[in-house]
Design a protein around this motif. Structure first.
Motif, PDB file in Angstrom:
ATOM      1  N   UNK A 183       5.222   8.668   3.115  1.00 32.98           N
ATOM      2  CA  UNK A 183       5.695   9.241   4.426  1.00 32.98           C
ATOM      3  C   UNK A 183       4.641  10.584   5.119  1.00 32.98           C
ATOM      4  N   UNK A 184       4.026  10.881   4.233  1.00 32.48           N
ATOM      5  CA  UNK A 184       3.453  12.411   4.395  1.00 32.48           C
ATOM      6  C   UNK A 184       2.659  12.230   4.408  1.00 32.48           C
ATOM      7  N   UNK A 185       1.738  11.449   5.044  1.00 32.08           N
ATOM      8  CA  UNK A 185       0.346  10.870   5.330  1.00 32.08           C
ATOM      9  C   UNK A 185      -0.200   9.822   6.199  1.00 32.08           C
ATOM     10  N   UNK A 186      -1.388  10.073   6.425  1.00 32.07           N
ATOM     11  CA  UNK A 186      -1.112   8.634   7.538  1.00 32.07           C
ATOM     12  C   UNK A 186      -1.123   7.472   7.093  1.00 32.07           C
ATOM     13  N   UNK A 187      -0.956   6.605   7.374  1.00 35.97           N
ATOM     14  CA  UNK A 187      -1.210   5.265   7.221  1.00 35.97           C
ATOM     15  C   UNK A 187      -2.515   4.914   7.599  1.00 35.97           C
ATOM     16  N   UNK A 188      -3.350   4.094   6.548  1.00 34.73           N
ATOM     17  CA  UNK A 188      -4.499   2.875   7.010  1.00 34.73           C
ATOM     18  C   UNK A 188      -4.773   2.632   8.997  1.00 34.73           C
ATOM     19  N   UNK A 189      -5.785   2.823   8.564  1.00 36.53           N
ATOM     20  CA  UNK A 189      -5.935   2.352  10.565  1.00 36.53           C
ATOM     21  C   UNK A 189      -6.490   1.004  10.181  1.00 36.53           C
ATOM     22  N   UNK A 190      -7.035   0.303  11.484  1.00 36.64           N
ATOM     23  CA  UNK A 190      -7.121  -0.661  11.444  1.00 36.64           C
ATOM     24  C   UNK A 190      -8.295  -1.682  10.497  1.00 36.64           C
TER      25      UNK A 190
ATOM     26  N   UNK B  63       0.446  -1.089   0.131  1.00 39.56           N
ATOM     27  CA  UNK B  63      -0.089   0.153   0.028  1.00 39.56           C
ATOM     28  C   UNK B  63       1.107   1.164   0.113  1.00 39.56           C
ATOM     29  N   UNK B  64       1.768   1.047   0.420  1.00 41.22           N
ATOM     30  CA  UNK B  64       2.396   2.062   0.873  1.00 41.22           C
ATOM     31  C   UNK B  64       3.492   3.005  -0.649  1.00 41.22           C
ATOM     32  N   UNK B  65       3.253   1.624  -1.229  1.00 41.24           N
ATOM     33  CA  UNK B  65       4.085   1.389  -2.488  1.00 41.24           C
ATOM     34  C   UNK B  65       3.556   2.407  -3.544  1.00 41.24           C
ATOM     35  N   UNK B  66       1.998   2.120  -3.513  1.00 40.25           N
ATOM     36  CA  UNK B  66       1.003   2.093  -4.394  1.00 40.25           C
ATOM     37  C   UNK B  66       0.599   3.974  -4.539  1.00 40.25           C
TER      38      UNK B  66
ATOM     39  N   UNK C 243       2.113  24.527   2.553  1.00 40.16           N
ATOM     40  CA  UNK C 243       2.540  24.480   1.741  1.00 40.16           C
ATOM     41  C   UNK C 243       2.603  23.486   1.568  1.00 40.16           C
ATOM     42  N   UNK C 244       2.607  23.202  -0.631  1.00 38.36           N
ATOM     43  CA  UNK C 244       2.604  22.050  -0.608  1.00 38.36           C
ATOM     44  C   UNK C 244       3.791  21.790  -0.865  1.00 38.36           C
ATOM     45  N   UNK C 245       3.778  20.421  -0.371  1.00 43.13           N
ATOM     46  CA  UNK C 245       4.941  19.643  -0.052  1.00 43.13           C
ATOM     47  C   UNK C 245       6.283  19.697  -1.395  1.00 43.13           C
ATOM     48  N   UNK C 246       7.616  19.785  -1.265  1.00 39.64           N
ATOM     49  CA  UNK C 246       8.202  19.790  -2.136  1.00 39.64           C
ATOM     50  C   UNK C 246       8.420  18.767  -3.458  1.00 39.64           C
ATOM     51  N   UNK C 247       7.618  17.641  -3.148  1.00 47.75           N
ATOM     52  CA  UNK C 247       8.204  16.544  -3.654  1.00 47.75           C
ATOM     53  C   UNK C 247       6.701  16.867  -5.219  1.00 47.75           C
ATOM     54  N   UNK C 248       6.056  17.767  -4.665  1.00 43.58           N
ATOM     55  CA  UNK C 248       4.675  18.039  -6.132  1.00 43.58           C
ATOM     56  C   UNK C 248       5.335  18.525  -7.129  1.00 43.58           C
ATOM     57  N   UNK C 249       4.363  18.665  -8.642  1.00 44.39           N
ATOM     58  CA  UNK C 249       5.271  19.289  -9.308  1.00 44.39           C
ATOM     59  C   UNK C 249       4.739  20.884  -9.605  1.00 44.39           C
ATOM     60  N   UNK C 250       5.419  21.653 -10.109  1.00 45.41           N
ATOM     61  CA  UNK C 250       5.246  22.955  -8.820  1.00 45.41           C
ATOM     62  C   UNK C 250       3.957  23.742 -10.358  1.00 45.41           C
ATOM     63  N   UNK C 251       3.442  22.674 -11.168  1.00 46.10           N
ATOM     64  CA  UNK C 251       3.051  23.035 -12.839  1.00 46.10           C
ATOM     65  C   UNK C 251       3.752  24.147 -13.379  1.00 46.10           C
TER      66      UNK C 251
ATOM     67  N   UNK D 292       3.238   5.835  -3.379  1.00 47.67           N
ATOM     68  CA  UNK D 292       4.558   6.567  -3.912  1.00 47.67           C
ATOM     69  C   UNK D 292       4.599   6.359  -5.360  1.00 47.67           C
ATOM     70  N   UNK D 293       3.908   5.483  -5.857  1.00 53.20           N
ATOM     71  CA  UNK D 293       3.574   5.208  -7.350  1.00 53.20           C
ATOM     72  C   UNK D 293       3.240   6.506  -7.797  1.00 53.20           C
ATOM     73  N   UNK D 294       2.115   6.709  -7.131  1.00 52.82           N
ATOM     74  CA  UNK D 294       1.158   7.373  -7.457  1.00 52.82           C
ATOM     75  C   UNK D 294       2.029   9.542  -7.526  1.00 52.82           C
ATOM     76  N   UNK D 295       2.338   9.295  -5.935  1.00 51.76           N
ATOM     77  CA  UNK D 295       3.769  10.393  -6.012  1.00 51.76           C
ATOM     78  C   UNK D 295       4.303  10.594  -4.898  1.00 51.76           C
ATOM     79  N   UNK D 296       5.638  10.371  -5.313  1.00 57.76           N
ATOM     80  CA  UNK D 296       6.809   9.343  -4.774  1.00 57.76           C
ATOM     81  C   UNK D 296       6.662  10.031  -3.444  1.00 57.76           C
ATOM     82  N   UNK D 297       7.109   9.723  -2.587  1.00 56.32           N
ATOM     83  CA  UNK D 297       7.248  10.550  -0.937  1.00 56.32           C
ATOM     84  C   UNK D 297       5.662  10.637  -0.353  1.00 56.32           C
ATOM     85  N   UNK D 298       5.060  10.296  -0.812  1.00 54.74           N
ATOM     86  CA  UNK D 298       3.905  10.306  -0.115  1.00 54.74           C
ATOM     87  C   UNK D 298       3.667   9.440   1.215  1.00 54.74           C
TER      88      UNK D 298
END
Length: 223
Positions: free
Chosen positions: A147-154, A134-137, A215-223, A139-145
């Motif tokens: 570790x920068x979000x709440x992981x799924x609970x039970x 699930x972490x890989x999925x 602020x938007x994290x640095x790993x997001x595209x600047x647009x 991070x596949x969409x947005x690398x680094x995300x």
């Protein structure tokens, strides 16, 4: 003792195209590059004797592709455990790279890259592997995300299922270049050529309820 995997996957009856065989590749790096460049895969299987194709998010981890979805989803419910036969599936990822406009309607085409995997998918039940997948999925969409979000609970994990498909029976098919008009059509007065197609990322749009000062994290595209 570790061994280096072969540079190419072995062709099979299901991975050798019947037409335009020169467009097929079994090169391991090419296969991985097509999978890694996509966001959505299409998972095909048979349900009650009829074909079904589901679009879903995925991620490649080494020689495995992980697909996630709801535990209420039919393929995820019926996928076998490791000790069972598994669920026969066909997984595809396709990128459109250009619109090929020929002088004749028959020779219009697209430039593309497409990976197709065949095999048996298995439900991932090990907690650590599910968490990794699930972490890989994410991070596949947005690398680094991840570790920068709440992981799924039970409760959320109970609603989420993960399938694992080994990358073994696979091929990539590509088309590049311009139109292939017939010699007798070359003097026709129609524009011909390729219109490139590529993804474009816009500037991040904050959610309406985003807290002030975040602020938007640095790993997001600047647009």
């Amino acid at each position: 003792m570790s061994t280096t995997p072969p540079a190419a996957y072995r062709p099979t009856d299901r991975t050798v195209p019947t037409r335009s065989r020169e467009r097929a590749s079994y090169d391991r790096e090419v296969v991985h590059s097509v999978l890694d460049a996509g966001y959505v895969c299409h998972l095909g299987f048979v349900r009650d004797g009829r074909p079904v194709v589901l679009p879903t998010l995925y991620a490649r981890v080494g020689e495995q592709v992980y697909v996630h979805g709801s535990t209420g989803s039919r393929p995820l419910r019926t996928a076998g455990r490791a000790e069972d036969a598994g669920l026969p599936v066909c997984l595809t990822v396709t990128h459109v790279d250009g619109l090929v406009l020929a002088r004749s309607a028959f020779h219009h085409s697209i430039n593309y890259r497409s990976a197709m995997l065949h095999g048996d998918a298995y439900a991932v039940t090990d907690h650590d592997e599910r968490t990794m997948a699930l972490d890989a999925i994410v991070d596949h969409i947005v690398p680094g995300r991840a570790d920068d979000s709440r992981r799924a609970n039970a409760k959320e994990l109970a609603k989420t299922a993960v399938l694992r498909l080994a990358i073994e029976e696979v091929s990539v098919k590509t088309r590049t270049g311009g139109p292939g008009d017939e010699p007798e059509d070359l003097e026709l007065p129609y524009w011909t050529g390729v219109v490139p197609v590529a993804p474009v990322y816009g500037a991040p749009v904050p959610a309406d309820d985003l807290a002030p000062g975040v602020e938007p994290p640095g790993y997001l595209p600047a647009g």
